[in-house]
Design an enzyme around this catalytic site. Structure first.
Site, PDB file in Angstrom:
ATOM      1  N   HIS A  86     -74.349 -36.388  46.727  1.00 29.24           N
ATOM      2  CA  HIS A  86     -74.361 -35.592  47.956  1.00 29.24           C
ATOM      3  C   HIS A  86     -73.690 -34.249  47.685  1.00 29.24           C
ATOM      4  O   HIS A  86     -72.756 -34.159  46.912  1.00 29.24           O
ATOM      5  CB  HIS A  86     -73.593 -36.323  49.080  1.00 29.24           C
ATOM      6  CG  HIS A  86     -73.920 -35.818  50.432  1.00 29.24           C
ATOM      7  ND1 HIS A  86     -73.315 -34.711  50.988  1.00 29.24           N
ATOM      8  CD2 HIS A  86     -74.824 -36.240  51.344  1.00 29.24           C
ATOM      9  CE1 HIS A  86     -73.815 -34.504  52.188  1.00 29.24           C
ATOM     10  NE2 HIS A  86     -74.736 -35.406  52.429  1.00 29.24           N
ATOM     11  N   ASP A 145     -78.883 -42.468  52.786  1.00 28.99           N
ATOM     12  CA  ASP A 145     -80.245 -42.975  52.563  1.00 28.99           C
ATOM     13  C   ASP A 145     -80.295 -44.231  51.720  1.00 28.99           C
ATOM     14  O   ASP A 145     -81.367 -44.832  51.574  1.00 28.99           O
ATOM     15  CB  ASP A 145     -81.092 -41.868  51.897  1.00 28.99           C
ATOM     16  CG  ASP A 145     -81.299 -40.705  52.846  1.00 28.99           C
ATOM     17  OD1 ASP A 145     -81.010 -39.554  52.470  1.00 28.99           O
ATOM     18  OD2 ASP A 145     -81.718 -40.953  53.996  1.00 28.99           O
TER      19      ASP A 145
END
Ligand code: SDX
Length: 427
Positions: free
Chosen positions: A305, A362
């Site tokens: 991320h 996700d």
């Protein structure tokens, strides 16, 4: 006021340092070009603040995510998605009366104009629902010419429940059309998430039995996806909105940005990756090795991320939701077991540890969607439905609190210097 000093050549410049409510600090460079003839360069904007915002706070080092000061853990445990949407858009948790009024607006705006159903006839059954979602949301502007002016608060207020409510109907209708079933119209006696599930899974010949645990899981997942400050799709909504494009057009652009596999499209890619591992019996250690191999284009989808250098707090909650829902439905999913094994190996591998790569939102969301029966190509649509209140909140904040200027980044030109035109005979 704190200042940063910049010295370039014989120039010395004092630049104000802006401090946020969570003590984040930024150098205000809004006068840099005028004062020093300089711009900054920051591809990917990893070091650049696009705005000041009071909507969402992320501490990437500690893995903290708050919406308007409330932790997502508290909201996931105690609020509904509609309450959270109200909080993000209007800045406070609604009173019972405010929530009732908001719910009524969502109920009254769940239908599509009947002419819009013809749009679906033009799509092949294989059309990706994100393509349909973006074009249908943009096409809503054709049916509401009375509420497209971003400068008129009354028109903006009319648009908000339309977008938040109709996105479910558009998504469910796209799914029904793709499987050749008749669309199921919204049922205004149902709450937001139950209504969506009913439109997705009911058929005219058989009632859909709404499972409160499935409704709770959908509420929780939508809450966890509701906002994430200046991510790629939200920045897209802000940039498009900065040209005074209407809310429908701005959100349609955000949907397209979200579709990318580096962003919201990752939830579909994660399950495709897990399915491949399962189908081909791939060795987890080999998969982790491939993810580290710079010569391989393979990446561990659902990992890493830009902001989190710790476990994404949303992934932690979603992992629990997946476990609980599968247990409640008395089901197991080999892909969940593979995901957990993959996480365990990656988190003990120096490559991931050094780069602070952890599971993100996700990584486990697709497992939950599978348990509910949401088809693979609708996973990113679920992300979009969740993100609608965040996009609306940022679009509104930009118009209310921004300086009203169009977003227009600069560049450093590295191309050819001026040269004379050459006639084709001389080329
Ligand atoms: C979302 O921004 C948001 O807030 C987004 C989001 C939201 O709520 O809106 O949180 C939603 O988009 C989550 C992210 C979903 N995407 C994926 O899961 C795709 C896989 N992840 C990567 O593509 C990547 O981690 C990104 C795109 C998420 C972040 O990319 P960055 O910040 O540009 O990081 P990077 O590419 O510079 O990576 C740094 C290093 C590199 O290695 P080195 O060059 O240092 O050797 O980490 C490596 C990368 O190769 N790396 C990975 C990896 N992610 C980063 N290596 C293997 N597998 C991965 N998944």
């Amino acid at each position: 006021m704190e200042f940063a000093e910049l010295s370039v050549g014989d120039q010395k410049l004092k630049l104000a340092v802006v401090t946020g409510s969570e003590q984040e600090r930024a150098i205000d460079i809004r006068e840099l070009r005028a004062k020093a003839g300089l711009i900054t360069l920051d591809s990917g904007y990893g070091n650049t603040g696009a705005c000041q915002s009071s909507i969402t706070y992320i501490d990437g080092e500690k893995g903290i995510l708050n919406y308007r000061g409330y932790s997502i853990e508290d909201l996931a445990n105690h609020a509904t998605f509609v309450e959270t949407s109200y909080l993000l858009i209007y800045g406070h948790l609604p009173t019972a009366a405010e929530l009732a009024d908001f719910r009524t607006l969502l109920i009254r705006n769940s239908l599509l104009h009947e002419d819009m159903l013809h749009f679906y006839d033009g799509y092949p059954s294989t059309a990706h629902p994100m393509a349909i979602l973006s074009s249908m949301i943009c096409s809503l502007s054709s049916y509401y010419p009375d509420s497209l002016d971003p400068g008129d608060p009354a028109q903006v207020e009319r648009l908000i429940p339309r977008v938040l409510s109709k996105i479910r109907t558009i998504a469910a209708f796209a799914y029904k059309k793709s499987i050749g079933q008749p669309v199921i119209y919204p049922d205004n006696s149902l709450d937001y998430c139950s209504n969506f599930l009913n439109m997705m899974f009911a058929v005219p010949s058989e009632k859909y039995i709404i499972d409160p645990d499935v409704v709770k899981a959908v509420n929780t997942l939508l809450i966890l996806h509701a906002d994430h400050e200046q991510n790629c799709s939200t920045s897209t909504v802000r940039l498009v909105g900065s040209s005074d494009a209407n809310l429908f057009a701005s959100i349609a652009a955000g949907i397209c940005a979200l579709w990318g596999p580096k962003h919201g499209g990752a939830n579909q890619k994660v399950v495709e990756m897990l399915q491949k591992i399962d189908d081909e019996g791939l060795d987890i250690k080999e998969v982790v090795r491939m993810a580290k191999d710079k010569n391989s284009s393979f990446r561990l989808m659902g990992f890493g991320h830009r902001v989190y250098r710790n476990y994404d707090p949303r992934a932690r909650v979603i992992k629990e939701v997946s476990d609980k829902l599968l247990a409640k439905l008395n089901r197991s999913d080999p892909l969940l077991d593979i995901a957990k094994e993959l996480e365990e190996h990656a988190l003990s591998d120096d490559y991931f540890i050094e780069r602070k790569l952890y599971p993100n939102v996700d990584f486990y969301s697709g497992i939950t969607y599978r348990a509910i029966g949401i088809p693979l190509d609708m996973f990113t649509v679920m992300f979009a439905i969740g993100r609608i209140p965040g996009w609306i909140a940022h679009w509104k904040e930009m118009h209310l609190d921004g300086d009203g200027r169009i977003g227009r980044p600069r560049q450093v030109y590295t191309g050819a210097r001026k040269r004379s035109f050459t006639a084709i005979e001389q080329r």
